[in-house]
Design a protein around this motif. Structure first.
Motif, PDB file in Angstrom:
ATOM      1  N   UNK A  40      43.301  77.248  47.388  1.00  0.00           N
ATOM      2  CA  UNK A  40      42.556  77.309  48.647  1.00  0.00           C
ATOM      3  C   UNK A  40      41.747  76.027  48.846  1.00  0.00           C
ATOM      4  N   UNK A  41      41.166  75.526  47.775  1.00  0.00           N
ATOM      5  CA  UNK A  41      40.382  74.297  47.856  1.00  0.00           C
ATOM      6  C   UNK A  41      41.247  73.113  48.264  1.00  0.00           C
ATOM      7  N   UNK A  42      42.444  73.037  47.691  1.00  0.00           N
ATOM      8  CA  UNK A  42      43.363  71.931  48.013  1.00  0.00           C
ATOM      9  C   UNK A  42      43.834  71.994  49.456  1.00  0.00           C
ATOM     10  N   UNK A  43      44.150  73.214  49.934  1.00  0.00           N
ATOM     11  CA  UNK A  43      44.589  73.374  51.328  1.00  0.00           C
ATOM     12  C   UNK A  43      43.511  72.889  52.283  1.00  0.00           C
ATOM     13  N   UNK A  44      42.256  73.187  51.991  1.00  0.00           N
ATOM     14  CA  UNK A  44      41.155  72.765  52.858  1.00  0.00           C
ATOM     15  C   UNK A  44      40.936  71.254  52.800  1.00  0.00           C
ATOM     16  N   UNK A  45      40.967  70.709  51.592  1.00  0.00           N
ATOM     17  CA  UNK A  45      40.685  69.286  51.439  1.00  0.00           C
ATOM     18  C   UNK A  45      41.766  68.421  52.073  1.00  0.00           C
TER      19      UNK A  45
END
Length: 285
Positions: A40-45
């Motif tokens: 989820x963090x990677x998708x947002x970043x």
């Protein structure tokens, strides 16, 4: 039979195997939660497009389901491999069959206790898996309807019960360790059958496809998993185009026929009935 059911349940829960698999399951769920967090963090970043984020979510959920299904099948084999053979080898069976208890009641009691435990374990694993996916707002999980979840749960429960039908039968034929190894091999063979069938469809070879189907008849567990995955993870758009080539592995290709599911039902009932018959005829004096 009720006493055998409860005794089997209690014995299985007290086994070190159950505690070890429980610890492995907790580690798996922890790993799954960490993986979802970083996903989820990677998708947002990186601000991935909805299409590619959906594809990544599909593949991630698929991977998690496959691993959890394998964990569940492994625990079932490890608990069921010695369902009858361990008591015959230890001589405990001699004190049981002298009681006013018919042999078929003993077999069904042993099977029922292990099947109930496997279903409870599978339900907890299935529920926690989906709960974690929903908590991290994974699109493939949040998009599931209640009907999908219930239908997928039904297939999810059938996997360990089907594995147990064959494993308990094996415990009347082989000793505990050889039976466990054989059952693990047969379970893995089902995944191989899916790959063989996929290759056969890709190269348009009826012979190779037929070989894959034959393997699936020996080990139909992957068919149940594929049915569950097809319900939970329907493919469309970019996801459908990307996953269609791997239909033999992912379960996203053509669904199994009704006749195949009838065969699986006969497979399960047949092996359980064969177990009762073999144990009834067995000389354990």
């Amino acid at each position: 039979m009720k006493a055998i059911f409860m005794t089997t349940w209690q014995e299985a829960v007290r086994k070190k195997t159950f505690f070890v698999m429980g610890a492995v399951t907790l580690l798996y769920l922890l790993f799954w939660a960490v993986l979802l967090h970083y996903f989820v963090q990677t998708v947002r970043e990186r601000a991935l497009t909805d299409a590619f984020a959906g594809l990544a979510s599909h593949m991630l959920t698929q991977m998690g389901l496959q691993f959890s299904s394998s964990l569940m099948a492994l625990l079932t084999v490890m608990l069921g491999a010695g369902a009858i053979s361990s008591e015959v080898e230890s001589g405990v069976i001699l004190s049981i069959v002298t009681r006013p208890l018919r042999r078929f009641e003993y077999v069904l009691g042993r099977f029922g206790g292990l099947a109930a435990l496997a279903c409870v374990y599978a339900t907890l694993l299935y529920g926690l898996f989906l709960a974690l996916g929903a908590a991290f707002h994974i699109s493939t999980v949040t998009a599931m309807s209640l009907g999908q979840i219930v239908a997928g749960w039904g297939f999810y429960l059938l996997i360990p019960v089907a594995v147990l039908c064959l494993t308990v039968f094996g415990s009347t034929v082989f000793k505990t360790v050889p039976n466990g190894l054989l059952m693990i091999f047969i379970y893995i063979l089902g995944n191989v059958g899916g790959m063989v069938e996929m290759v056969g469809n890709y190269i348009a070879s009826k012979t190779v496809t037929a070989a894959g189907i034959f393997i699936s008849l020996i080990s139909p567990f992957h068919t149940l998993y594929a049915g569950m995955e097809r319900i939970l993870l329907p493919t469309s758009g970019l996801v459908g185009e990307m996953m269609r080539g791997a239909s033999g592995l992912s379960g996203s290709g053509a669904p199994a026929s009704g006749a195949m599911y009838v065969y699986i039902a006969v497979y399960m009932v047949g092996f359980l009935a064969w177990t009762v018959y073999r144990f009834h005829k067995r000389d354990i004096s």
